[in-house]
Every structure is written in structure tokens, then in C-alpha cells.
Design a protein around this motif. Sequence first.
Motif, PDB file in Angstrom:
ATOM      1  N   SER A 181       0.833  -1.203   0.000  1.00  0.00           N
ATOM      2  CA  SER A 181       0.000   0.000   0.000  1.00  0.00           C
ATOM      3  C   SER A 181       0.868   1.253   0.000  1.00  0.00           C
ATOM      4  N   PHE A 182       0.325   2.306  -0.592  1.00  0.00           N
ATOM      5  CA  PHE A 182       1.008   3.601  -0.644  1.00  0.00           C
ATOM      6  C   PHE A 182       0.013   4.702  -0.300  1.00  0.00           C
ATOM      7  N   LYS A 183       0.541   5.807   0.232  1.00  0.00           N
ATOM      8  CA  LYS A 183      -0.322   6.891   0.687  1.00  0.00           C
ATOM      9  C   LYS A 183      -0.832   7.761  -0.453  1.00  0.00           C
ATOM     10  N   THR A 184      -0.075   7.833  -1.554  1.00  0.00           N
ATOM     11  CA  THR A 184      -0.507   8.664  -2.675  1.00  0.00           C
ATOM     12  C   THR A 184      -0.464   7.856  -3.976  1.00  0.00           C
ATOM     13  N   LYS A 185      -1.263   8.308  -4.948  1.00  0.00           N
ATOM     14  CA  LYS A 185      -1.295   7.630  -6.232  1.00  0.00           C
ATOM     15  C   LYS A 185       0.041   7.796  -6.960  1.00  0.00           C
TER      16      LYS A 185
END
Length: 201
Positions: A37-41
Amino acid sequence: MKKKYYVVWAGRETGIFDTWDSCQKQITNFAGALYKSFKTKEEAQQAFNEGYSKMPQKNKTSLLVGAPISQSISVDGAWNTATGVAEYQGVETQTKKILFKAGPFDDGTNNVVEFLALIHALAYCKQHNLNIPIYSDSRTAISWLRQKKAKTSLKKTTKNQKIFELLHRAEKWLHENTYENKVLKWETECWGENPADFGRK
């Protein structure tokens, strides 16, 4: 709830997914699944474009946890730092259906309600004859559970008497009962928010 983006490098389909549910469909029971998972696209896009091999080693290690067990219960607590009000709930991990909910309680802490949520889940499973895993994202609560003692520094006040009654009952339950359910750490870094999360971050 903060938005997260999920990169799947190896799965039924690869790419960037904007919900945990859509990501989970690609990786559950898929041998060798690679995802994060990542916080930004933008971060997700860069990671996907560069490929898994370019990921920092520490992040690769976190990917070895695999996917969560769908037939399970997830628990979480919420604590308002401004008011001290705390509550907890337990849900079906796969469907997010609420199985139990307690609170709000005055003058609580996050660790206390996370601990109470775990014991509530164990008692719920025993009552319904369920031998399924229970997930919590609180290492502290899991540690207290294993020690059968809530090692909280919370002070008793006129408002939190109910919390201390529940803590006493929870510890008593642990000493008087056995259980076969596995209590597991919810790996937020890999899987996104705990399904029981209250969505107030």
C-alpha cells in the motif's frame, strides 16, 4: 479515513488498485503475490513503474506476510485525544459486518479499548463456537493479552469506573477460560487499514 493505493506486482491482475477489496481479489490464495500500500497515487505509480526489484529491502521484507485470512474477526479501538472518549468494535474481516460494539467510554485510552476488543472477540468466538483467527493492529494489546494483564498507566477517575470494571472482567475471563483462536497482528503497512477501523484518522 485516509485514502490508500495498492500496487500489485504479482497477482491475478497487476497494476494499481484504489481499494483494499479490489487488491485483495488479486492476491488472496495467489502463490507468490507481491503487493504493497502507498499513501498517494503518485508514489504507487512510481513504485509500479520501477518494479518490485527496486523496492527498498525493508519494504520487501514486509511483503512476505502474505494476505490476511478472510474468514476471521478484526477488532479495533478509537480514542479521541481531545475528549478522552474511547470505544471499540469487532467486525467480520471479509464483509466488515459489525459483530459487536462497545462504548463510548469516558477517560479511556486507545490501548485499553484495543485490549478489551480482543477479549470481547475471544469471548464472542467461544460463545458461538468459532475457531477463527482474530486480528488486531495493536502490538500492545496483543502483548497484554498474552500476559493476561492490562498493564495500563490509566488513572481511575469518577468518569472511567466502567472501563476498570470491564478490564477486571476481561482479565478474569482470561484466567478462567482457554481458547484455540490465533490472535494475529493486522499488517496495516501491507494490507491497509484494519477492517474494524472507525475511519477517523
